[in-house]
Design a protein around this motif. Sequence first.
Motif, mmCIF file in Angstrom:
data_model
loop_
_atom_site.group_PDB
_atom_site.id
_atom_site.type_symbol
_atom_site.label_atom_id
_atom_site.label_comp_id
_atom_site.label_asym_id
_atom_site.label_seq_id
_atom_site.Cartn_x
_atom_site.Cartn_y
_atom_site.Cartn_z
ATOM 1 N N THR A 157 0.643 -1.101 -0.034
ATOM 2 C CA THR A 157 0.046 0.183 0.102
ATOM 3 C C THR A 157 0.815 1.241 -0.054
ATOM 4 O OG1 THR A 157 -1.679 -1.138 1.200
ATOM 5 C CG2 THR A 157 -1.697 1.411 1.332
ATOM 6 N N SER A 158 1.968 1.276 0.685
ATOM 7 C CA SER A 158 2.785 2.433 0.910
ATOM 8 C C SER A 158 3.494 2.633 -0.504
ATOM 9 C CB SER A 158 3.780 2.139 2.051
ATOM 10 O OG SER A 158 4.710 3.214 1.907
ATOM 11 N N LEU A 159 3.937 1.632 -1.086
ATOM 12 C CA LEU A 159 4.601 1.771 -2.452
ATOM 13 C C LEU A 159 3.572 2.171 -3.582
ATOM 14 C CD1 LEU A 159 7.229 1.286 -3.588
ATOM 15 C CD2 LEU A 159 6.910 -0.994 -4.214
ATOM 16 N N THR A 160 2.152 1.661 -3.548
ATOM 17 C CA THR A 160 1.591 2.117 -4.506
ATOM 18 C C THR A 160 1.169 3.638 -4.383
ATOM 19 O OG1 THR A 160 0.293 0.188 -4.878
ATOM 20 C CG2 THR A 160 -1.038 2.162 -5.374
ATOM 21 N N ARG A 161 1.155 4.023 -3.084
ATOM 22 C CA ARG A 161 0.808 5.446 -2.805
ATOM 23 C C ARG A 161 1.945 6.308 -3.133
ATOM 24 N NH1 ARG A 161 -1.357 5.008 3.436
ATOM 25 N NH2 ARG A 161 -3.411 3.939 3.187
ATOM 26 N N LEU A 217 10.959 -1.560 -0.898
ATOM 27 C CA LEU A 217 10.155 -0.165 -0.567
ATOM 28 C C LEU A 217 11.482 0.556 -0.176
ATOM 29 C CD1 LEU A 217 7.789 1.378 0.174
ATOM 30 C CD2 LEU A 217 7.788 0.032 2.481
ATOM 31 N N GLU A 218 12.337 0.251 0.555
ATOM 32 C CA GLU A 218 13.214 1.183 1.130
ATOM 33 C C GLU A 218 14.183 1.808 0.060
ATOM 34 O OE1 GLU A 218 15.318 -1.225 4.099
ATOM 35 O OE2 GLU A 218 13.854 -1.039 5.588
ATOM 36 N N PHE A 277 12.813 -8.704 -6.425
ATOM 37 C CA PHE A 277 12.272 -8.288 -5.201
ATOM 38 C C PHE A 277 10.820 -8.695 -4.863
ATOM 39 C CE2 PHE A 277 15.947 -5.852 -6.105
ATOM 40 C CZ PHE A 277 16.654 -5.719 -4.892
ATOM 41 N N ASP A 278 10.319 -9.932 -4.798
ATOM 42 C CA ASP A 278 9.210 -10.380 -4.636
ATOM 43 C C ASP A 278 9.033 -11.538 -4.113
ATOM 44 O OD1 ASP A 278 9.744 -12.005 -6.805
ATOM 45 O OD2 ASP A 278 9.026 -11.016 -8.486
ATOM 46 N N LYS A 279 7.772 -12.342 -4.472
ATOM 47 C CA LYS A 279 7.510 -13.732 -3.574
ATOM 48 C C LYS A 279 8.038 -14.749 -4.456
ATOM 49 C CE LYS A 279 3.158 -13.786 -5.861
ATOM 50 N NZ LYS A 279 1.462 -13.597 -5.658
ATOM 51 N N GLN A 280 9.082 -14.441 -5.258
ATOM 52 C CA GLN A 280 9.765 -15.554 -6.309
ATOM 53 C C GLN A 280 10.186 -16.620 -5.144
ATOM 54 O OE1 GLN A 280 9.414 -15.913 -9.431
ATOM 55 N NE2 GLN A 280 10.050 -18.015 -9.042
ATOM 56 N N ILE A 281 10.819 -16.293 -4.007
ATOM 57 C CA ILE A 281 11.367 -17.262 -3.004
ATOM 58 C C ILE A 281 10.045 -18.159 -2.516
ATOM 59 C CG2 ILE A 281 12.345 -17.345 -0.499
ATOM 60 C CD1 ILE A 281 13.492 -14.466 -0.933
ATOM 61 N N VAL A 282 9.249 -17.600 -2.557
ATOM 62 C CA VAL A 282 8.086 -18.523 -2.063
ATOM 63 C C VAL A 282 7.632 -19.500 -3.408
ATOM 64 C CG1 VAL A 282 5.262 -18.544 -1.666
ATOM 65 C CG2 VAL A 282 6.909 -16.964 -0.458
ATOM 66 N N ALA A 334 9.838 -11.408 3.369
ATOM 67 C CA ALA A 334 9.312 -10.021 3.991
ATOM 68 C C ALA A 334 10.651 -9.206 3.696
ATOM 69 C CB ALA A 334 8.962 -10.274 5.373
ATOM 70 N N ALA A 335 11.766 -9.546 3.838
ATOM 71 C CA ALA A 335 13.015 -8.773 3.702
ATOM 72 C C ALA A 335 13.071 -8.272 2.240
ATOM 73 C CB ALA A 335 14.016 -9.727 4.221
ATOM 74 N N ARG A 336 12.734 -9.119 1.230
ATOM 75 C CA ARG A 336 12.884 -8.658 -0.187
ATOM 76 C C ARG A 336 11.944 -7.439 -0.291
ATOM 77 N NH1 ARG A 336 17.383 -9.157 -2.818
ATOM 78 N NH2 ARG A 336 16.210 -9.653 -4.951
ATOM 79 N N TYR A 337 10.519 -7.755 0.198
ATOM 80 C CA TYR A 337 9.602 -6.877 -0.229
ATOM 81 C C TYR A 337 9.972 -5.448 0.784
ATOM 82 C CZ TYR A 337 5.581 -9.756 -1.604
ATOM 83 O OH TYR A 337 4.931 -10.511 -2.290
ATOM 84 N N ARG A 338 10.572 -5.575 1.856
ATOM 85 C CA ARG A 338 11.100 -4.385 2.613
ATOM 86 C C ARG A 338 12.153 -3.536 2.000
ATOM 87 N NH1 ARG A 338 12.324 -6.926 6.631
ATOM 88 N NH2 ARG A 338 10.473 -7.344 7.467
ATOM 89 N N GLU A 339 13.118 -4.438 1.412
ATOM 90 C CA GLU A 339 14.414 -3.814 0.906
ATOM 91 C C GLU A 339 13.717 -3.045 -0.403
ATOM 92 O OE1 GLU A 339 18.504 -4.945 -1.234
ATOM 93 O OE2 GLU A 339 17.275 -6.610 -0.266
#
Length: 317
Positions: free
Chosen positions: A73-77, A310-311, A270-275, A303-308
């Motif tokens: 949500t933060s990234l979309t905004r 965004l940051e 930087f996504d859910k490819q790990i999953v 979670a770390a990949r999503y966070r990275e």
Amino acid sequence: MTNHNGAYPGWTHVYSGKVRDLYVPTKVLDDDDTWTGDPLRLSPLVLVVATDRVSAFDRVLSPAIPGKGAMLTSLTRWWFDRLPEVPNHLAHPLDDRLEALELPGVPTEFADRGTLCRTLDMFPVECVVRGFLTGGGWKEYQETGAIGGVPLPEGLQNGDRLPEPIYTPAWKAPLGEHDVNVSYERTVELVGEVVAAQLRELSLEIFARASVIAEARGLILADTKFEFGADRTTGIVTLADEVLTSDSSRYWDADAYATAATPELRMASFDKQIVRDWLAANWDPEVSEEPPTLPHEIVEQTAARYRELLERLTTGD
């Protein structure tokens, strides 16, 4: 899936997808004694809540990815703020329809992952733009030498930059079915020549703008998908849903892409490819209907990949 007994005062839950929940103002339903059918057709506004649920291979997995909904949500905004020239579905605070509905506030629980949006007449086209050859596009290229009917030069390898970004739309299938890649000509049949051209032009323009922004932050935007709808008052083609997030886009690290020794490291996204990779290696749907529980380390790494991402995109703004 519809439920008129909203758990939050002033809001009624009307739908849950794999990763999002939708709510409409309860007042809209209460004020229409003849209400039947789709509440999203009745309500001018919808509260879109991004959950922490994660899906892969059309299954919702457990456990959820902590903080995922808030990060997306933060990234979309953030991206909407960088695309002011593109009409989007965010409900403006001064919109007369908000005042008329006497809306309650967004529930505290949803503050960082809920988005109040105008409802649109959505187009049944998923607008995919590819700047690099990878994923399903790579598989299709190996078989046909083209993607979505767009011919490409011979001799390209997995992960190569395309001569120029290409638009390869898909038809948004009904709930429970797979989206289907279609030709541009098919989108003309689905939405008309004028709208089809607008969808293609907007998608390529947004991709080009976002690619420059990502590149300045040491990132490659390999591909993405957009969704659009028509504003119900003006008819203007409007950008909707999540935009340029980890769930709708494939980002790579530019340095790794240039120097990594293997394709896997070169295109670590930087996504859910790990999953996806873990699930593909540890679950056979022909043997077990239900997918296994994700290990703690897979959840944390994701979670770390999503966070990275965004940051790296938003730091300094």
